[in-house]
Design an enzyme around this catalytic site. Structure first.
Site, PDB file in Angstrom:
ATOM      1  N   THR A   1       0.819  -1.214   0.000  1.00  0.00           N
ATOM      2  CA  THR A   1       0.000   0.000   0.000  1.00  0.00           C
ATOM      3  C   THR A   1       0.851   1.261   0.000  1.00  0.00           C
ATOM      4  O   THR A   1       0.526   2.252  -0.646  1.00  0.00           O
ATOM      5  CB  THR A   1      -0.927   0.004   1.237  1.00  0.00           C
ATOM      6  OG1 THR A   1      -1.759  -1.139   1.164  1.00  0.00           O
ATOM      7  CG2 THR A   1      -1.796   1.240   1.288  1.00  0.00           C
TER       8      THR A   1
ATOM      9  N   THR B   1       1.695  -4.472   4.353  1.00  0.00           N
ATOM     10  CA  THR B   1       1.584  -4.760   5.789  1.00  0.00           C
ATOM     11  C   THR B   1       1.180  -6.202   6.083  1.00  0.00           C
ATOM     12  O   THR B   1       1.532  -6.732   7.131  1.00  0.00           O
ATOM     13  CB  THR B   1       0.568  -3.819   6.462  1.00  0.00           C
ATOM     14  OG1 THR B   1      -0.670  -3.900   5.758  1.00  0.00           O
ATOM     15  CG2 THR B   1       1.074  -2.399   6.457  1.00  0.00           C
ATOM     16  N   ASP B   2       0.440  -6.833   5.170  1.00  0.00           N
ATOM     17  CA  ASP B   2      -0.121  -8.152   5.498  1.00  0.00           C
ATOM     18  C   ASP B   2       0.932  -9.174   5.908  1.00  0.00           C
ATOM     19  O   ASP B   2       0.736  -9.953   6.825  1.00  0.00           O
ATOM     20  CB  ASP B   2      -0.917  -8.714   4.307  1.00  0.00           C
ATOM     21  CG  ASP B   2      -2.237  -7.979   4.126  1.00  0.00           C
ATOM     22  OD1 ASP B   2      -2.531  -7.088   4.945  1.00  0.00           O
ATOM     23  OD2 ASP B   2      -2.957  -8.306   3.170  1.00  0.00           O
TER      24      ASP B   2
ATOM     25  N   LYS C   1       0.697  -8.519  12.662  1.00  0.00           N
ATOM     26  CA  LYS C   1      -0.421  -7.665  12.264  1.00  0.00           C
ATOM     27  C   LYS C   1      -1.678  -8.214  12.914  1.00  0.00           C
ATOM     28  O   LYS C   1      -2.087  -9.333  12.625  1.00  0.00           O
ATOM     29  CB  LYS C   1      -0.567  -7.649  10.737  1.00  0.00           C
ATOM     30  CG  LYS C   1      -1.658  -6.702  10.255  1.00  0.00           C
ATOM     31  CD  LYS C   1      -1.703  -6.599   8.735  1.00  0.00           C
ATOM     32  CE  LYS C   1      -2.791  -5.613   8.312  1.00  0.00           C
ATOM     33  NZ  LYS C   1      -2.873  -5.439   6.867  1.00  0.00           N
TER      34      LYS C   1
END
Ligand SMILES: [Zn+2]
Lengths: 463, 658
Positions: free
Chosen positions: A115, A192-193, A271
């Site tokens: 992202t 981020t995942d 996360k």
């Protein structure tokens, strides 16, 4: 000022328009961005053509009106389309990268995608991973007052879910090269995942790393004023340049405010929320430090590896024949058989509670998972145990079933996160002899196992 | 060049070529979910939270910082750039139960509120005869003043001008060219120091925006059009009512001037004044630019303006506000404004000087409380001596003006930057600059920001395009009763007074009112009076009437319709419901409060008892009726109808006098 035009994206030109409209556009030589007039029945619409999105109606023409609004007008073959002069170049992205100042600490910026490296493709309206690292930090001019860049590189533009060990090796290799060339620190832009997986991988691939290697990313898109990636990146750069800490780390928002970022150990971070800014939590540890909006660093952990001189000798090998198995009520033992029969070299079990697998189910249920686990161990496959509680430590002695599981040769991996254990196992199997795998897996190399569990490490629901 | 310092108070609108257009924003009443709060207040456009505006203390706050990002065409939007200068931190007030992660910009939006979409489409088509788009595409409109947590507002064009898109305002056709469906912004809660504060209860409430063509020529026409649009929207029952549910932007221009947007006018009474003052301002500003030209002031000169700390000169100043500022370690920052001497007092609008404009610029660019300027000093306890020393320190030439800003040093410095930018923009542009101005309480308008260009719109990627075909039939079948017709029906069929009929005809609860009357077979006047007066009186008395649900109202009027309670008990019952734990049913409350009406026999018995206890009054013959009626009402109020009590009491007295 340097100017640079970004790469064209590879999405199809017209998107989801039906064949009638596509061929009409083609024969009229109309492309997205061109000024057109649509006459259909009594309708008379003047604007710029946009591509149709995957979810849009293929028979509706999407037009950007002069006032900036987009509308869709449903048409059939009786539509009259006229090309007019004056198209807008919707892809025009002028990047002005500020000049580097001398005498500032030099860091290395490596882009991988995610992202933080995405922006909206204005032709299709979709989000594409098209940003070059320069494009991102061109919007952060204040960064150039504090650091200089030894190197800025886009290694790949891949989403989190598409990254795996081949990419970890590339990230680790480039980081090691930069470190051995004398950079003050490395910042990696990442989706981020799976940032936690990559940070764990680099934690092992860069043993005893002498400087900060900081992963950072964004939970909000870069188009908006509330883009969280800006503060994350500034903080990560500050850590890389100035923090007296030598480790692979994750730097992301520490709260829903834009007030501080937490710096978590690469092996102890996860996360824990799909969308919030503060999705990343340190599990079974406290964050190493936090850094506030002004760049003030606050050490939270009294056991920090310090920045030092010297090179890093990367250990990049990785054995992909490892898997993570999550135990759930009713899990079929033949899942285990699958991995054994496919020739896997190592398995991490995410057991229930203290580290259980179904061990004494009623005979007629045929759910004796422990039996399958024993088979794996007997065939020489390393089996490690972690907990799906994530918080806390596994323990082999408390219950009969864990005792038996342990005695069957399963290695209990203390408070290591399941994902970290998986990656450590792939790395260990590739870099060490078989006989030392169990020992390596049980020893702490990069903060992945802590000897004590502290009260404040567990996040509860607090209202 | 000679000039008049005072602005005129009236102008010839026709001669000046005045054009006025409106963008009318009205909150749409449209439940998202089926919980009580959603049913009563409506919902939001992109999440399931209720459109519930609250006055109580926030449950928690968040702090965010905004950044200017590149727009669709790659350039950072001029508005965004302007906002960036402010470097603002924003505080958001939120609630655990009535706001969610969507308002907090911590979760992608939920699917669009279909009720809101249907209602907005229906109003656009049926009231304003607009053409509906076939596919609705939601856009993000960059707004980084902090009023949206995301840094943008979600908005969609739902209808555009067709052949007959106009309304009739006192016999004149006013063209309507567009309708949008968009999210309302967060509510401005003022400032905490330099930090802006917003409340998230309002963020995301659906708004329908109706944009007219610039067909109005006078302030009177502007007001009449605004009132007619409001009336038409309210007659549908599809919109929210009350303070802050309507806001309009006025677009005003004169022939030689430019389009100026006056943003967020909520007070209809001031509409005419804003239009008048804006026309005056454009005339005056044009004259002012000429004056600047004759004085040979250039933007190069202005860009050399520099803030200087002149606090030392005020060490011994007697002015209280300066003393207390210096005590707080605030500074006095001064700058010359080259060749501006005598111009800062020039009125741009009646009682609104160039200096006032400077103050507004200081406020919006730097969060400064205000400024002092050379044309008004010495005054406020500042002496001629101090003025002279400031002039000397700033090295002001004879014709230079100066500005002083009192506050934190960086606020003062930013103010100087803001003034530089604004004044040099005046000088660099040919004529007036299109800008956004904010309505002030006195009917003048203050500087807010440059009018944003096209760059600030781009697709909302978290929403899918929505085809409206499934709504078309339903919309075609829908007939809105015009306010005029509704008033007639209320008077003739429902026997309401004219005043009540007019009030209710444009009340958003009129559909609910009719539903209550029809379902519960109760006198329309009782329902109307309850909704239009009892509830409002209770709210004024700080009774939390918002806690009363639509279901509660049905139960109350059902009890009245069945004769279980008297209409005299309504306010007692409403108060009890509003203050209750909301677990006790209305019927239980009726019982526990003893509001059930007595049957005739019990009433007769009670009256007999009252007469027994007060037998002495009987000496007055039928003259006892008055005092005894009072005694009876005390005991029986709410338990029997007044007429019945009077009749039975009369019979009782007559029988005793025999
Ligand atoms: Zn919500």
């Amino acid at each position: 000022m340097a100017k640079k035009k970004s790469k064209k994206t590879s999405t199809s030109l017209y998107g989801n328009y039906n064949d009638m409209l596509k061929s009409r556009f083609e024969s009229l030589k109309i492309q997205p961005g061109d000024h057109i007039v649509i006459k259909y029945g009594e309708k008379n619409i003047d604007g710029n053509l946009m591509a149709q999105t995957e979810m849009g109606d293929p028979s509706s023409i999407v037009v950007k009106l002069d006032n900036g609004y987009n509308i869709g007008i449903k048409v059939d073959e009786t539509v009259h389309i006229i090309k007019k002069a004056g198209s807008v170049d919707l892809e025009k992205f002028q990047i002005r990268v500020p000049k580097q100042k001398k005498g500032l600490p030099g860091i290395t910026l490596l882009g991988t995608g995610g992202t933080i490296a995405s922006r909206i493709d204005y032709k299709t309206g979709g989000v594409v991973m098209a940003m070059e690292p320069e494009e991102i930090f061109a919007s952060l001019p204040e960064l150039f007052e504090e650091v200089s860049f030894d190197d800025v590189k886009s290694l790949f533009t891949l989403a989190s879910e598409d990254l795996a060990s081949p990419q970890w090796k590339v990230m680790a290799k480039h980081s090691a090269d930069a470190i051995n060339d004398g950079t003050r620190g490395v910042v990696l832009l990442h989706g981020t995942d799976t940032m936690g997986y990559s940070s764990a991988a680099l934690s092992f691939m860069l043993p005893d790393v002498p400087v900060p290697v900081v992963f950072t990313g964004a939970q909000r898109s870069s188009d908006r004023g509330s883009f969280d990636g800006a503060f994350n990146l500034i903080s990560a750069a500050r850590i890389a340049a100035n923090a007296d800490i030598a480790s692979v780390m994750v730097c992301m928002h520490g709260s829903s405010n834009d007030d501080y970022c937490n710096i978590s150990r690469g092996t102890k971070v996860r996360k824990m929320h799909t969308t919030r800014r503060d999705a990343f939590l340190t599990i079974n540890d406290t964050p190493m430090m936090n850094i506030d909006y002004q760049g003030i660093m606050n050490e939270l952990n009294n056991d920090l590896p310090r920045r030092k001189k010297g090179n890093v000798d990367p250990k990049l090998e990785y054995d992909e024949k490892v898997a993570l198995i999550k135990i759930y009520p009713g899990i079929a033992p033949d899942l285990m058989d699958y991995y054994i029969d496919k020739g896997y070299h190592g398995l991490i079990i995410e057991g229930t509670g203290l580290g259980h697998v179904p061990s004494f189910p009623p005979k007629e249920d045929n759910r004796d998972f422990l039996h399958a686990v024993k088979r794996a161990v007997d065939e020489g496959i390393f089996v490690g145990m972690t907990s799906q509680c994530l918080n806390g430590r596994v323990h082999p002695y408390v219950y009969r079933s864990t005792r038996i599981t342990y005695q069957s040769g399963v290695i209990y991996l203390e408070d290591m996160l399941p994902e970290t254990a998986l990656i450590k196992l792939g790395w260990t199997l590739a870099n060490y002899e078989d006989k030392s795998v169990a020992k390596i897996m049980s020893s702490n190399l990069a903060g992945e196992i802590s000897s004590r569990s502290y009260y404040q490490e567990y996040m509860r629901n607090e209202i | 060049m000679k000039f008049e310092t005072k602005a005129p108070t009236d102008i010839d609108y026709e001669k000046e070529g005045t054009m006025i257009g409106l963008e009318f924003h009205q909150q749409v009443l449209a439940p998202y979910g089926d919980d009580d709060l959603n049913e009563k207040h409506g919902g939001k456009l992109f999440c399931a939270c209720p459109a519930y505006l609250r006055d109580d203390e926030a449950h928690f706050t968040l702090k965010r910082r905004f950044r200017a990002m590149a727009g669709e065409t790659g350039d950072v939007d001029i508005t965004a750039q302007f906002e960036k200068m402010k470097q603002g931190t924003t505080i958001y007030e939120a609630f655990h139960d009535t706001t969610c992660l969507v308002e907090l910009d911590e979760e992608p939006i939920s699917p669009i509120n279909e009720n809101a979409m249907f209602r907005a489409l229906a109003m656009a088509k049926k009231l304003f005869k607009l053409e509906l788009v076939d596919e609705i595409l939601v856009s993000r409109k960059t707004i980084i003043d902090g009023s949206n947590t995301s840094g943008f507002q979600r908005t969609a064009l739902i209808a555009y001008e067709g052949k007959n898109s106009y309304i009739d305002v006192n016999g004149k056709k006013i063209g309507i060219y567009q309708a949008n469906l968009e999210e309302d912004s967060a509510k401005n809660m003022g400032k905490e120091g330099a930090i802006k504060k917003y409340r998230l209860d309002r963020l995301g409430i659906p708004l329908i925006e109706i944009a007219t063509k610039p067909d109005m020529r006078t302030p009177e026409e502007g007001l009449a059009t605004a009132m007619r649009i409001g009336e038409l929207l309210r007659t549908t029952g599809f919109v929210r009512r009350g303070q802050g549910t309507i806001r309009q932007d006025l677009n005003v221009s004169i022939k030689k001037g430019t389009r100026i947007e006056i943003k967020g006018v909520s007070d209809l009474d001031l509409v005419q004044l804003y239009i008048r003052n804006e026309c005056i301002r454009q005339i005056r500003m044009l004259e002012f630019l000429k004056i600047l030209e004759t004085r040979k002031i250039t933007s190069t000169m202005i860009k050399k303006m520099k803030g200087k700390d002149v606090s030392k000169l005020f060490k011994n100043c007697d002015a209280k506000f300066i003393k207390s500022a210096l005590k707080k370690k605030h500074k006095v920052i001064g700058t010359i404004v080259p060749e501006f001497k005598g111009l800062i007092g020039y009125e741009l609008q009646p009682d609104y000087r160039v200096g006032t404009e400077f103050s507004e610029i200081a406020k919006v660019t730097a969060g400064a409380g205000g400024i002092l300027h050379s044309d008004e000093l010495p005054k406020f306890g500042i002496t001629q001596e101090e003025v002279d020393s400031v002039r000397a320190q700033l090295k002001a030439g004879e014709n230079d003006g100066f500005v002083l800003i009192i506050g934190p040093k960086e606020v003062g410095m930013r103010t100087v930057e803001g003034l530089k930018m604004a004044i040099s923009l005046w000088l660099e542009s040919d004529g007036l600059i299109p800008e956004v101005r904010s309505p002030r309480a006195d009917g003048t308008t203050g500087y807010l920001r440059p009018l944003p260009g096209k760059a600030r719109m781009y697709p909302e990627t978290d929403a899918k395009p929505i085809s409206i075909s499934k709504y078309i039939n339903k919309i075609e079948k829908l007939e809105f009763e015009m306010p005029e017709d509704r008033i007639k029906r209320y008077i003739s069929k429902m026997k309401l007074s004219e005043e009540l009929a007019i009030q209710l005809s444009v009340h958003p609860q009129n559909t609910f009112f009719e539903e209550l009357v029809a379902k519960n077979k109760v006198d329309a006047n009782i329902v109307a009076n309850t909704l239009m007066s009892t509830v409002i009186n209770l709210r004024r008395a700080n009774i939390p009437v918002d806690r009363i649900t639509n279901k509660d109202y049905h139960q109350i009027f059902s009890a009245i319709g069945k004769g279980v309670i008297s209409k005299d008990s309504i306010d007692k019952l409403l108060t009890a419901i509003a203050n209750s734990d909301k677990k006790t049913s209305v019927n239980k409350l009726i019982k526990s409060l003893g509001l059930e009406m007595m049957n005739e026999e019990d009433v007769r018995e009670t009256i007999s008892k009252v007469v027994d206890e007060n037998a002495s009054f009987l000496e007055r013959g039928m003259g006892a009726m008055g005092p005894l009626m009072g005694k009876c009402m005390k005991v029986l109020s709410g338990k029997a109808d007044g007429k019945l009590i009077s009749k039975l009491l009369k019979e009782e007295i007559q029988s005793r006098l025999k």
